[in-house]
Design an enzyme around this catalytic site. Sequence first.
Site, PDB file in Angstrom:
ATOM      1  N   GLY A 241      49.428  46.117  31.877  1.00 28.86           N
ATOM      2  CA  GLY A 241      49.932  44.795  31.631  1.00 28.86           C
ATOM      3  C   GLY A 241      51.419  44.333  31.846  1.00 28.86           C
ATOM      4  O   GLY A 241      51.571  43.353  31.935  1.00 28.86           O
ATOM      5  N   GLU A 276      47.832  52.736  31.676  1.00 29.90           N
ATOM      6  CA  GLU A 276      47.100  52.130  32.683  1.00 29.90           C
ATOM      7  C   GLU A 276      47.955  51.138  33.570  1.00 29.90           C
ATOM      8  O   GLU A 276      47.372  49.747  33.627  1.00 29.90           O
ATOM      9  CB  GLU A 276      45.680  51.558  32.336  1.00 29.90           C
ATOM     10  CG  GLU A 276      44.780  52.591  31.344  1.00 29.90           C
ATOM     11  CD  GLU A 276      44.023  51.616  30.536  1.00 29.90           C
ATOM     12  OE1 GLU A 276      43.748  50.504  30.595  1.00 29.90           O
ATOM     13  OE2 GLU A 276      42.909  52.364  29.991  1.00 29.90           O
ATOM     14  N   PRO A 277      48.836  51.436  34.134  1.00 25.83           N
ATOM     15  CA  PRO A 277      49.581  50.219  34.818  1.00 25.83           C
ATOM     16  C   PRO A 277      49.097  49.988  36.365  1.00 25.83           C
ATOM     17  O   PRO A 277      48.582  50.704  36.994  1.00 25.83           O
ATOM     18  CB  PRO A 277      51.018  51.069  34.955  1.00 25.83           C
ATOM     19  CG  PRO A 277      50.683  52.438  35.116  1.00 25.83           C
ATOM     20  CD  PRO A 277      49.613  52.582  34.355  1.00 25.83           C
ATOM     21  N   GLY A 278      49.186  48.683  36.352  1.00 28.69           N
ATOM     22  CA  GLY A 278      48.626  48.234  37.707  1.00 28.69           C
ATOM     23  C   GLY A 278      49.500  47.430  38.536  1.00 28.69           C
ATOM     24  O   GLY A 278      50.254  47.688  39.377  1.00 28.69           O
ATOM     25  N   ARG A 315      45.594  34.160  43.928  1.00 32.69           N
ATOM     26  CA  ARG A 315      46.090  34.010  42.644  1.00 32.69           C
ATOM     27  C   ARG A 315      46.575  32.670  42.544  1.00 32.69           C
ATOM     28  O   ARG A 315      46.371  32.064  41.135  1.00 32.69           O
ATOM     29  CB  ARG A 315      47.321  34.951  42.420  1.00 32.69           C
ATOM     30  CG  ARG A 315      46.578  36.590  42.434  1.00 32.69           C
ATOM     31  CD  ARG A 315      47.907  37.517  42.249  1.00 32.69           C
ATOM     32  NE  ARG A 315      48.270  37.352  40.819  1.00 32.69           N
ATOM     33  CZ  ARG A 315      49.375  36.809  40.507  1.00 32.69           C
ATOM     34  NH1 ARG A 315      50.194  36.280  41.496  1.00 32.69           N
ATOM     35  NH2 ARG A 315      49.903  36.468  39.333  1.00 32.69           N
ATOM     36  N   CYS A 344      38.785  23.937  52.826  1.00 28.58           N
ATOM     37  CA  CYS A 344      38.359  22.608  52.118  1.00 28.58           C
ATOM     38  C   CYS A 344      38.161  22.691  50.824  1.00 28.58           C
ATOM     39  O   CYS A 344      37.238  22.435  50.269  1.00 28.58           O
ATOM     40  CB  CYS A 344      37.128  22.261  53.135  1.00 28.58           C
ATOM     41  SG  CYS A 344      37.675  21.924  54.954  1.00 28.58           S
ATOM     42  N   GLU A 345      39.379  22.579  50.218  1.00 33.52           N
ATOM     43  CA  GLU A 345      39.375  22.627  48.679  1.00 33.52           C
ATOM     44  C   GLU A 345      41.059  22.368  48.386  1.00 33.52           C
ATOM     45  O   GLU A 345      41.875  23.058  48.815  1.00 33.52           O
ATOM     46  CB  GLU A 345      39.331  24.182  47.950  1.00 33.52           C
ATOM     47  CG  GLU A 345      37.974  24.830  48.254  1.00 33.52           C
ATOM     48  CD  GLU A 345      36.888  24.732  46.992  1.00 33.52           C
ATOM     49  OE1 GLU A 345      37.483  24.126  45.940  1.00 33.52           O
ATOM     50  OE2 GLU A 345      35.950  25.151  47.085  1.00 33.52           O
ATOM     51  N   TYR A 373      46.476  42.544  42.929  1.00 28.61           N
ATOM     52  CA  TYR A 373      45.699  41.339  42.936  1.00 28.61           C
ATOM     53  C   TYR A 373      45.597  40.296  44.100  1.00 28.61           C
ATOM     54  O   TYR A 373      45.600  39.204  44.129  1.00 28.61           O
ATOM     55  CB  TYR A 373      45.844  40.586  41.407  1.00 28.61           C
ATOM     56  CG  TYR A 373      45.749  41.536  40.452  1.00 28.61           C
ATOM     57  CD1 TYR A 373      44.376  42.097  40.082  1.00 28.61           C
ATOM     58  CD2 TYR A 373      46.806  41.977  39.962  1.00 28.61           C
ATOM     59  CE1 TYR A 373      44.537  43.227  39.002  1.00 28.61           C
ATOM     60  CE2 TYR A 373      46.784  42.966  38.811  1.00 28.61           C
ATOM     61  CZ  TYR A 373      45.717  43.322  38.481  1.00 28.61           C
ATOM     62  OH  TYR A 373      45.573  44.265  37.248  1.00 28.61           O
TER      63      TYR A 373
HETATM   64  C1  LIG Z   1      43.554  45.115  34.570  1.00 29.38           C
HETATM   65  C2  LIG Z   1      43.557  46.091  33.670  1.00 29.38           C
HETATM   66  C3  LIG Z   1      44.776  47.072  33.769  1.00 29.38           C
HETATM   67  C4  LIG Z   1      45.904  46.890  34.411  1.00 29.38           C
HETATM   68  O1  LIG Z   1      46.576  45.594  34.456  1.00 29.38           O
HETATM   69  P1  LIG Z   1      48.100  45.328  34.988  1.00 29.38           P
HETATM   70  O2  LIG Z   1      48.517  43.983  34.333  1.00 29.38           O
HETATM   71  O3  LIG Z   1      47.784  45.289  36.331  1.00 29.38           O
HETATM   72  O4  LIG Z   1      48.896  46.505  34.720  1.00 29.38           O
HETATM   73  C5  LIG Z   1      44.833  48.128  32.789  1.00 29.38           C
HETATM   74  N1  LIG Z   1      43.811  48.425  31.846  1.00 29.38           N
HETATM   75  C6  LIG Z   1      42.711  47.604  31.902  1.00 29.38           C
HETATM   76  C7  LIG Z   1      41.553  47.937  30.904  1.00 29.38           C
HETATM   77  C8  LIG Z   1      42.802  46.352  32.845  1.00 29.38           C
HETATM   78  O5  LIG Z   1      41.517  45.704  32.588  1.00 29.38           O
END
Ligand SMILES: *Cc1c(COP(=O)(O)O)cnc(C)c1O
Length: 420
Positions: A241, A276-278, A315, A344-345, A373
């Site tokens: 997050g 869990e970084p994304g 996004r 077309c939106e 994303y």
């Molecule tokens: C989407 C998600 C993440 C990653 O979130 P980021 O904002 O991309 O770091 C981690 N854990 C869970 C369970 C998620 O659904």
Amino acid sequence: MDHFTYQNGVLHAEQVSLADIADAVGTPVYVYSRATLTRHARVFRDALAAKLPRLHLAYAMKANPNLAVLKVLAAEGYGADIVSGGELERALAAGIPAADVVFSGVGKDARELRRAVEVGVGQFNLESEEEGIELAEIALLMGKRAVCALRVNPDVDAKTHAKISTGKSENKFGVPYDRAAGIYARLASLDGLEMRGLAVHIGSQITDLDPSRQAFLKMGDLMRSLRGQGLVVSHMDLGGGLGVPYKQGEQLPTPEDYAAMVAEVTADWDVTVMFEPGRVIAGNSGVMITRVIRVKEGVAAPFVVVDAAMNDLARPALYDSWHDFLAVEPSGERMVANIVGPICESSDTFAMHRDIDAVKAGDLAVFRTAGAYGATMANTYNSRPLVPEVMVDGDKWALVANRIDPAAILAAEQVPEWLV
Ligand SMILES: *Cc1c(COP(=O)(O)O)cnc(C)c1O
């Protein structure tokens, strides 16, 4: 910091000109920088490793599940946080050990659970008591025990966009905080499960650390009360997050700030801390190149019509997100314009009344911070191609996902004889 810089007036990814990639591959196209991915992976890991003796990192692959991206992150020692059976197969294809996979998600079905038990997924983050009971039965039938954490909804407002907030009581994620201890105890008594911890993830693009801190403090209290009942809690998964700057010059909490906050809250926890970084890994590692189709006169401001659209980068349409827009070869002139795609939106709008590099028909530009994303949310709406992806590494580059043409998509459709 990233590796997208101007060299001799042309925007480059590392040492490769984005104009060269656009000419060779066409537009729109996503471009990822390996050096940037690696750098972000290391900065995040090193900040946490400096403070937390027992650490597990699982890259949230929904942010960018491209196989080449996964390979780079696997080489940096990241496991994978997955949310579907499809992501599980991708993680395995990238060589990520099943033991380093965390299976999140509110709707894992029986087939996905069976497959995950079969390959030996390292941790299931259970989102309900019902899911735990079903998983226990599946694991028992297969003669195994599934290692689990219980995802708890701490009812904390992450102060991010409503559509990417996940930790309020009205959100579908996790079990209610007040019921978590009872559910944990009941699941811990099932033969098919090994309950080893708690999980929390309150949302994405978090730019204020205080809500996370509040959530983690609540999880610490819950952990202590479970231990007080004689239950084992050896792992605490604090989710992902952490936000990234989408606007040049924006100041956000750094991985070091985040690590300091986590270290303070977890000082006496005596657990393996999991993350869990994304977005923080992938976001600023990618851009999307687009070409200006034409500039159309508007009433208040001209419309810069580009060849990328909401199907390629969803996004802005989904979350009103801001992506910086830069010319690949800026002239030095500026203009105020609306940036729109061909779909077309009216939601196919990237920016309104934005002060940007002046561009004209045929010019190339990029949307920055598109590595997370981005391509993964692409679709073929309006019978548009599926956008391709490129990876750059130093002076090398390669296509890592092909453009899928409308003809290929059409070829996958058929009309039954009885219809006509
Ligand atoms: C989407 C998600 C993440 C990653 O979130 P980021 O904002 O991309 O770091 C981690 N854990 C869970 C369970 C998620 O659904």
